[in-house]
Design an enzyme around this catalytic site. Structure first.
Site, short mmCIF file in Angstrom:
data_model
loop_
_atom_site.label_atom_id
_atom_site.label_comp_id
_atom_site.label_asym_id
_atom_site.label_seq_id
_atom_site.Cartn_x
_atom_site.Cartn_y
_atom_site.Cartn_z
N ARG A 30 0.64 -27.13 -2.52
CA ARG A 30 0.97 -28.35 -1.77
C ARG A 30 -0.03 -28.64 -0.67
O ARG A 30 -0.16 -29.78 -0.24
CB ARG A 30 2.37 -28.23 -1.16
CG ARG A 30 3.50 -28.32 -2.17
CD ARG A 30 4.84 -28.10 -1.49
NE ARG A 30 5.04 -29.01 -0.37
CZ ARG A 30 5.46 -30.26 -0.47
NH1 ARG A 30 5.71 -30.77 -1.67
NH2 ARG A 30 5.61 -31.01 0.59
N ASP A 51 6.62 -32.26 6.53
CA ASP A 51 7.58 -31.28 6.04
C ASP A 51 8.04 -30.35 7.15
O ASP A 51 7.34 -30.16 8.16
CB ASP A 51 6.95 -30.41 4.93
CG ASP A 51 6.93 -31.13 3.59
OD1 ASP A 51 7.69 -32.09 3.42
OD2 ASP A 51 6.15 -30.71 2.72
#
Length: 235
Positions: free
Chosen positions: A161, A176
Site C-alpha cells: 500500500r 489511513d
C-alpha cells in the site's frame, strides 16, 4: 519491489495474491512476488525439512540446511555483508512471534527496500543458526499462529500500500489510521439518514474548513478514547 517468499506451503498464497490490489500490483509489475518451496532444497527423498530438537522437548524444528540453500538461491549472503546502498540488499525477514512488532513506521521503512525475502517458519520454529542470514525478525502481534505464511501476507499487503501506484489515490493511504500516528476519523456515505441515524450536519455543510477541523478533532478524540498509547508516542 521484488518479494521472495520462502515457505513449505506456497499454495497458501494463491488466493490473497491473485485478488484485489495485490493482483493489480503484480499485473502492473509494481510487485514481483516469487514463491520458493523450501522442500525443494532438501536432500531427503521424502522432502523432509524438520527434525527433533537437540536436548529434547516437544515438537519439531525446521532444519538449517534447506533454509540456507533456499536463501542462497535468491541471492542472500550473511546479514553483515556491506552494500553501498542498504536498500538495494536482499533484506531477509523471519516472520516470528518473538520479532519486532509490525507497525506503520516499520512498514514505511520496509517499503524503501528493492528486495524483501520473507522466511515463513513452521512447527516449533527454525534452527537458531538460520538467524545468521536473517536481518530482522518481525511479529504481527503477541500471539502464535501455525506458521509464518499469514503474517507474511499481512506484511506484504501493508508494505504494498505504501508503494507508488498500488493505491491510486495517495491521499487515501495518508489518511489511513496510524499513518500519522493517529486513528482515522469517522466516515459516512449516502443515504444521509438511515432509520434514526443521521450523518453529522457539518459533513453536509460544504464548508471544507469546518469539515477538516471536525475531522481532526474526531481523529484526536477517537485516538484518545481507543488508543491513548499512540498520543504518548507523539509527544
Amino acid at each position: 519491489m521484488k518479494i521472495d517468499i520462502l515457505t513449505i506451503f506456497p499454495d497458501m498464497f494463491k488466493g490473497p495474491m491473485t485478488c484485489s490490489l495485490m493482483n493489480r500490483a503484480i499485473q502492473n509489475k509494481i510487485l514481483d512476488v516469487n514463491y520458493i518451496d523450501i522442500r525443494s532444497f532438501t536432500k531427503d527423498k521424502h522432502k523432509k525439512v524438520d527434525d527433533r530438537p537437540f536436548g529434547g522437548g516437544p515438537g519439531m524444528l525446521m532444519q538449517v540446511e534447506p533454509i540456507y540453500l533456499s536463501l542462497k538461491s535468491v541471492g542472500v549472503r550473511k546479514k553483515n555483508c556491506l552494500y553501498k546502498n542498504p536498500y538495494k540488499k536482499p533484506y531477509v525477514i523471519y516472520m516470528s512471534p518473538q520479532g519486532n512488532l509490525l507497525n506503520t513506521k516499520k512498514v514505511k521503512t520496509l517499503s524503501k527496500y528493492e528486495h524483501l525475502v520473507l522466511l515463513c517458519g513452521h512447527y516449533e520454529g527454525v534452527d537458531e543458526r538460520v538467524l545468521n542470514w536473517v536481518d530482522e525478525e518481525i511479529s504481527i502481534g503477541d500471539y502464535v499462529l501455525t506458521g509464518g505464511e499469514i503474517p507474511a501476507m499481512v506484511l506484504i499487503d501493508s508494505v504494498a500500500r505504501m508503494l507508488p501506484g498500488v493505491v491510486q489515490d495517495k491521499s487515501s493511504v495518508e489518511q489511513d489510521s496510524f499513518y500519522d500516528g493517529m486513528l482515522d476519523y469517522p466516515q459516512y456515505t449516502r443515504p444521509a439518514k438511515f432509520k434514526n441515524f443521521k450523518v453529522p450536519e457539518v459533513l453536509l455543510s460544504g464548508n471544507h474548513l469546518e469539515i477538516e477541523k471536525w475531522r481532526k478533532q474526531q481523529s484526536y478524540e477517537r485516538t484518545k478514547n481507543r488508543r491513548p498509547d499512540l498520543l504518548k508516542l507523539k509527544k
